[in-house]
Design an enzyme around this catalytic site. Structure first.
Site, PDB file in Angstrom:
ATOM      1  N   GLY A  43       0.769  -1.244   0.000  1.00 33.25           N
ATOM      2  CA  GLY A  43       0.000   0.000   0.000  1.00 33.25           C
ATOM      3  C   GLY A  43       0.798   1.291   0.000  1.00 33.25           C
ATOM      4  CD  GLU A  98       1.589   0.655   7.367  1.00 34.19           C
ATOM      5  OE1 GLU A  98       1.148   0.821   6.211  1.00 34.19           O
ATOM      6  OE2 GLU A  98       1.373  -0.375   8.016  1.00 34.19           O
ATOM      7  CE  LYS A 130     -10.013   3.693   7.884  1.00 31.91           C
ATOM      8  NZ  LYS A 130     -10.617   3.026   6.718  1.00 31.91           N
ATOM      9  CB  VAL A 152      -9.510   5.976   1.421  1.00 32.46           C
ATOM     10  CG1 VAL A 152     -10.379   7.031   2.070  1.00 32.46           C
ATOM     11  CG2 VAL A 152      -8.459   5.466   2.406  1.00 32.46           C
ATOM     12  CG  ASP A 158      -5.894  -3.301  -1.762  1.00 32.89           C
ATOM     13  OD1 ASP A 158      -5.582  -2.780  -0.682  1.00 32.89           O
ATOM     14  OD2 ASP A 158      -6.404  -4.443  -1.836  1.00 32.89           O
ATOM     15  NE  ARG A 164      -2.076  -3.056  -4.051  1.00 27.05           N
ATOM     16  CZ  ARG A 164      -2.232  -3.148  -2.736  1.00 27.05           C
ATOM     17  NH1 ARG A 164      -2.102  -2.085  -1.977  1.00 27.05           N
ATOM     18  NH2 ARG A 164      -2.526  -4.303  -2.173  1.00 27.05           N
TER      19      ARG A 164
HETATM   20  P1  5GP Z   1      -4.742  -1.596  10.688  1.00 28.75           P
HETATM   21  O1  5GP Z   1      -3.946  -2.789  11.068  1.00 28.75           O
HETATM   22  O2  5GP Z   1      -4.180  -0.298  11.235  1.00 28.75           O
HETATM   23  O3  5GP Z   1      -6.209  -1.752  11.008  1.00 28.75           O
HETATM   24  O4  5GP Z   1      -4.732  -1.492   9.128  1.00 28.75           O
HETATM   25  C1  5GP Z   1      -3.599  -1.188   8.419  1.00 28.75           C
HETATM   26  C2  5GP Z   1      -3.680  -1.695   7.003  1.00 28.75           C
HETATM   27  O5  5GP Z   1      -5.031  -1.962   6.605  1.00 28.75           O
HETATM   28  C3  5GP Z   1      -3.180  -0.636   6.046  1.00 28.75           C
HETATM   29  O6  5GP Z   1      -1.790  -0.738   5.848  1.00 28.75           O
HETATM   30  C4  5GP Z   1      -3.996  -0.915   4.804  1.00 28.75           C
HETATM   31  O7  5GP Z   1      -3.356  -1.879   4.021  1.00 28.75           O
HETATM   32  C5  5GP Z   1      -5.298  -1.477   5.327  1.00 28.75           C
HETATM   33  N1  5GP Z   1      -6.348  -0.432   5.408  1.00 28.75           N
HETATM   34  C6  5GP Z   1      -6.854   0.177   6.501  1.00 28.75           C
HETATM   35  N2  5GP Z   1      -7.807   1.075   6.180  1.00 28.75           N
HETATM   36  C7  5GP Z   1      -7.913   1.043   4.829  1.00 28.75           C
HETATM   37  C8  5GP Z   1      -8.709   1.762   3.872  1.00 28.75           C
HETATM   38  O8  5GP Z   1      -9.528   2.645   4.178  1.00 28.75           O
HETATM   39  N3  5GP Z   1      -8.496   1.439   2.573  1.00 28.75           N
HETATM   40  C9  5GP Z   1      -7.601   0.493   2.167  1.00 28.75           C
HETATM   41  N4  5GP Z   1      -7.490   0.276   0.859  1.00 28.75           N
HETATM   42  N5  5GP Z   1      -6.832  -0.200   3.031  1.00 28.75           N
HETATM   43  C10 5GP Z   1      -6.984   0.074   4.348  1.00 28.75           C
END
Ligand code: 5GP
Length: 177
Positions: A43, A98, A130, A152, A158, A164
């Site tokens: 990402g 990230e 977020k 998003v 993605d 992407r």
């Molecule tokens: P976390 O472990 O913080 O919940 O999520 C991190 C990973 O989830 C990010 O590196 C990303 O790959 C994916 N992710 C989280 N929110 C989104 C989003 O709104 N859109 C997309 N495409 N990926 C997300």
């Protein structure tokens, strides 16, 4: 592109302007440091390559790949290292790059793994923050944009491994979820 994108959230111009600012701040912070810039695949690949060009200190680039969402739009909480770094980060100054921090589980895991390798320092730069569903208390040193709790895509992010290559960050069309 089909109508998977509901609306543009952050334009190309806004992205590049913010990346320029982040690059200037990071350049100041990493004078005389042993910078290892770590791209979290897949990402952050576009963000990483644009940001690296705005950082004016010698750096080593390395890449790490983890799984988290497994193709959907909500976190499974499972994080697995698929590809590890090539570099030894002991005694070096690691900057993790990230795409987005949501629950924080992915970053929490990455920090645990890399901290155990005795770097001199570790900081985090995330294009997007977020914070609404945060499950881990984390410090993100450099944030591009703080966003609402929406899914998003684009600019590296993605939906089911596609989109992407969209050059801006968009919000998914609710009909797709
Ligand atoms: P976390 O472990 O913080 O919940 O999520 C991190 C990973 O989830 C990010 O590196 C990303 O790959 C994916 N992710 C989280 N929110 C989104 C989003 O709104 N859109 C997309 N495409 N990926 C997300």
């Amino acid at each position: 592109m089909d109508n998977v994108i509901g609306r543009v959230l952050i334009s190309e111009e806004q992205l590049q302007a913010r990346i320029r600012e982040l690059g200037e701040i990071i350049t100041k912070d990493y004078q005389d440091k042993e910078l290892v810039m770590v791209c979290i695949l897949r990402g952050s690949v576009l963000f990483f390559s644009d940001l690296a060009r705005r950082i004016d200190v010698p750096m080593i680039m390395d890449f790490m790949s983890l799984s988290s969402y497994e193709g959907g739009t909500s976190s499974t909480g499972r994080v697995r290292i698929i590809q590890d770094l090539n570099e030894n980060v002991e005694g070096r100054d690691v900057l993790i790059v990230e795409d987005i921090v949501d629950s924080g589980l992915t970053l929490h895991n990455i920090l645990n793994v890399l901290n155990s390798r005795n770097p001199n320092s570790i900081k985090v730069c995330s294009l997007l923050d977020k914070p609404h569903e945060r499950k881990k208390d984390l410090n993100i040193d450099y944030v591009g944009f703080t966003i609402e709790n929406e899914f998003v895509l684009g600019y590296g992010l993605d939906y089911k491994q596609k989109y992407r290559n969209v050059p801006f960050v968009g919000v998914i069309n609710p009909d797709y979820i």
